[in-house]
Scaffold this motif. Sequence first.
Motif, PDB file in Angstrom:
ATOM      1  N   UNK A 128       0.837  -1.204   0.000  1.00 40.91           N
ATOM      2  CA  UNK A 128       0.000   0.000   0.000  1.00 40.91           C
ATOM      3  C   UNK A 128       0.870   1.251   0.000  1.00 40.91           C
ATOM      4  N   UNK A 139      -0.728   5.051  11.131  1.00 41.08           N
ATOM      5  CA  UNK A 139      -0.887   3.685  10.592  1.00 41.08           C
ATOM      6  C   UNK A 139       0.260   3.329   9.660  1.00 41.08           C
ATOM      7  N   UNK A 196       3.524   2.391  11.604  1.00 41.04           N
ATOM      8  CA  UNK A 196       3.349   1.149  12.360  1.00 41.04           C
ATOM      9  C   UNK A 196       3.237  -0.075  11.448  1.00 41.04           C
ATOM     10  N   UNK A 197       3.081   0.131  10.168  1.00 39.20           N
ATOM     11  CA  UNK A 197       2.813  -1.018   9.290  1.00 39.20           C
ATOM     12  C   UNK A 197       3.751  -1.053   8.083  1.00 39.20           C
ATOM     13  N   UNK A 237      -9.212   6.221  12.486  1.00 39.21           N
ATOM     14  CA  UNK A 237      -9.407   4.781  12.658  1.00 39.21           C
ATOM     15  C   UNK A 237     -10.900   4.439  12.624  1.00 39.21           C
ATOM     16  N   UNK A 283     -12.488   4.711   9.257  1.00 39.40           N
ATOM     17  CA  UNK A 283     -12.080   3.629   8.357  1.00 39.40           C
ATOM     18  C   UNK A 283     -13.016   2.421   8.472  1.00 39.40           C
ATOM     19  N   UNK A 316      -3.926  -2.686  14.547  1.00 39.26           N
ATOM     20  CA  UNK A 316      -3.605  -1.742  13.467  1.00 39.26           C
ATOM     21  C   UNK A 316      -2.520  -0.751  13.868  1.00 39.26           C
ATOM     22  N   UNK A 317      -2.557  -0.330  15.129  1.00 41.90           N
ATOM     23  CA  UNK A 317      -1.623   0.733  15.535  1.00 41.90           C
ATOM     24  C   UNK A 317      -0.271   0.198  15.996  1.00 41.90           C
ATOM     25  N   UNK A 336       0.813  -2.763  14.624  1.00 43.21           N
ATOM     26  CA  UNK A 336       1.263  -3.234  13.310  1.00 43.21           C
ATOM     27  C   UNK A 336       2.454  -4.160  13.407  1.00 43.21           C
ATOM     28  N   UNK A 337       3.508  -3.801  12.667  1.00 39.34           N
ATOM     29  CA  UNK A 337       4.702  -4.650  12.710  1.00 39.34           C
ATOM     30  C   UNK A 337       5.756  -4.090  13.662  1.00 39.34           C
ATOM     31  N   UNK A 373     -13.170   0.081   3.063  1.00 44.55           N
ATOM     32  CA  UNK A 373     -12.320   0.134   1.873  1.00 44.55           C
ATOM     33  C   UNK A 373     -11.293  -0.995   1.929  1.00 44.55           C
ATOM     34  N   UNK A 374     -10.583  -1.224   0.822  1.00 41.90           N
ATOM     35  CA  UNK A 374      -9.657  -2.363   0.782  1.00 41.90           C
ATOM     36  C   UNK A 374      -8.504  -2.274   1.777  1.00 41.90           C
ATOM     37  N   UNK A 375      -8.103  -1.056   2.125  1.00 41.47           N
ATOM     38  CA  UNK A 375      -7.024  -0.927   3.117  1.00 41.47           C
ATOM     39  C   UNK A 375      -7.536  -1.392   4.483  1.00 41.47           C
ATOM     40  N   UNK A 384      -7.706  -5.097   4.599  1.00 41.64           N
ATOM     41  CA  UNK A 384      -6.405  -5.712   4.848  1.00 41.64           C
ATOM     42  C   UNK A 384      -6.099  -5.719   6.354  1.00 41.64           C
ATOM     43  N   UNK A 385      -6.434  -4.620   7.024  1.00 39.81           N
ATOM     44  CA  UNK A 385      -6.179  -4.555   8.472  1.00 39.81           C
ATOM     45  C   UNK A 385      -7.035  -5.580   9.223  1.00 39.81           C
ATOM     46  N   UNK A 408      -5.760  -9.154   8.754  1.00 41.58           N
ATOM     47  CA  UNK A 408      -4.587  -9.421   9.611  1.00 41.58           C
ATOM     48  C   UNK A 408      -5.020  -9.599  11.067  1.00 41.58           C
TER      49      UNK A 408
END
Lengths: 532, 213
Positions: free
Chosen positions: A260, A318, A321-322, B42, B45, B93-94, B96-97, B117-119, B122-123, B126
């Motif tokens: 993305x 976001x 973090x991703x 957030x 979304x 989401x926050x 994340x990785x 939406x697609x984003x 995705x969240x 996951x």
Amino acid sequence: MKLAAQADEALKNNLLDKALEISEVITRYNRSAGLAYKGVVALRKEEFDQAEELLLESFQLNAKQHLALANLIPTYIKKRDFKKAVAFGEQAYAAMPKNQSVCINFAAALLQEQSYSKALEILEPHLDLEKPNVSVISGLISCYRSLFMKTEADEMLAVAEKHFGDKHEIIRLKADTLAERSPVAALESFKAALEKDPNNIATRWNMSLVQLRLGEFEEGWVNYDNGLLPEVGKIGRPLPKLFEGAKCVTDMNTIDPNKWTYAVCEQGIGDQVLFLGVLRQFLTDYPKTVLIAEKRFRPILQRSFPEVPVHPYGSGPFLSANSEVVNGYVPIGSFQKKYRSSKEDFIKNRQVYLNPDQAKLAKFREILLKKTGADRIVGFSWKGGYWERAQKTKTLDIELWDPIFKDQNTIFVSLQYGEVSKEKEYLASKYKNIRWIDGLDFKKDLDGWFALICACDEIISVSTALVHFAGAAGRSVHLLLSDRGAPFIWGLEGDSSIAYTDIKIHRKQVSQTNEEFFEGVAQKALTKVSAA
Amino acid sequence: MKLYDLIKDKLKDPQGVISDNEMCVLNRRDFLYSETSTSSAFLKMFGAERVTYEMYSIIDFVHASVCKIRPPNQVRVFQLSQSMTLPSLAVSALVGDQASKIQIHAPRGIQAVDVKDPFAKMLVERFESQLNSNLTMADIGSCDANTIDILFCNASNEAEVSSGLKSFEKVKRGFILIKGYGRNKAPNCGEIILSARLNVHCTLAGFGFSSAI
């Protein structure tokens, strides 16, 4: 006193370690003074956070600690926090009005905050034509230029060239001074300045705007990315702090299409519309894109690009973090160098790409035409620009518009945002064919304003966001450019826009009077309206 | 209807108003409804921008609590109530990785999330993959120093709050967040709190929390 003199001497000779040693001793006897000297050493070593900490503590301990107060100004200038630099500058100037160094730094901060008249007032007493100080003289040139004092700017530039003609700073100022009236000569000067200092970010940024104005898009867009760097500050392309920590992508070839990408809207709303002209091409290459935009712009974007998620600026965290699933963010101005590297790229990709709310549009047309019995609606706007200098360049005072409003077969609708009460009163006293849409806040209700723009048969406007919105919606626009310069996208010559499908450009010539110019516009724009 | 709308005629120019249908605070700066608010972004979304101010505040609290998490730390979320799906999703989401691992356990399941939406999709995908974690309530507190345990429960269910607080006693690092803790007639589980020598701070927005730091 003796120690202070020693510290001053060490600083004068740039013996920073020695100055630091002496300031340690001073701290034992007078903490405020010692901290001030340590702060100056930190500032000279370019340790700006530490300098700020030391100087602030010194100043808090003793509000009369002039050394700390004076050096807080350059510290905040270096930290690109010009508001604080101005705040401390005001205090320092009040305490030491004759101190040249304080005045130069205070004026530099004021220039960054667009307070040209005040900067001029502070610098003028320090001008010595026999032995000029380069900072005073360059500050004065910036002030004169920004205040449209052309003769004074030219005279001062001549003095600067005589004394400091080989300095990068002066060559760049010459280029800046020439930028609007002689872009070709300005570009030569920018190139000469870069020969002295090839990595100067601010020079590359200023040069980019001239290159773009000259249609040198390929190199211009590359240099335009310098506006993202902190050295340029807020007159460049500052991005929301919410995106700090995430990766800023300016090279489109490094984007992984399987991840993305956030496309972040930047600059004024008009620039955003211009930059979004390439969004469809970008989406073809990188379909996994999230568009980040202002809330007020969201309905228009969602309608025009239904396949793209449109998120608010608050989404920034976001990204950082991703990083495994997100490439980073691309400021939308940086799209251009991939898709608009020549005039031909613009022309072959001209299209309609923003769609209004058709129901609102129809309602506006019904109200305006039914109530007035008129055949045509012409929208108009006479002032634009965010920065003071841009406002002076773009605005064409409403009193000059008489030849336009004389057309009694047309209803004119004000599309001007911001404070308009004086002009409203003036026009109401003279004309019956001008309408003002009360209750619609043009700045907040962008979707409503856009629908109103699109409800017009023609638009006559100076260069402002309105022109970009109308242009992107494929509406017929008559763009009025003053002889004081114009944004790069309108170029230097030609009577049509390279970026939008139906924008006719009317350029006022220096040899023309305002009356002649407006008579000419009225004839071309309104004759066409009647004939259409 | 916002409470503020009921009383605004009686007030003389308040400088800042935060209000929804159950609370109204005057002369305060609001950080949550603005367009630069990450909580607001957030919730939007996931089509949840009409939730109470308390939920905005919970998401913001979650963000404030997890924003410094970096590897080798790992996060385990124990979501005791279905109604706490958005806060769990916010952790996913926050963080994340930025964590070595995120595991989520929701013994009562999760609520359906409106994917806008697609984003966002995705969240959520996951998040759902993190739910299949084999984690159990018995795992709370049994972990190394790099593990952060987060417990989410809702005060509308007394047993849930009691169980959550009991479990939180074992947590070495993390926090418990109780939605609706400040609501009139919500259980305060005083005995458990006192016997475990805990303090549950009740926020003005309505949720309560206690941290192990």
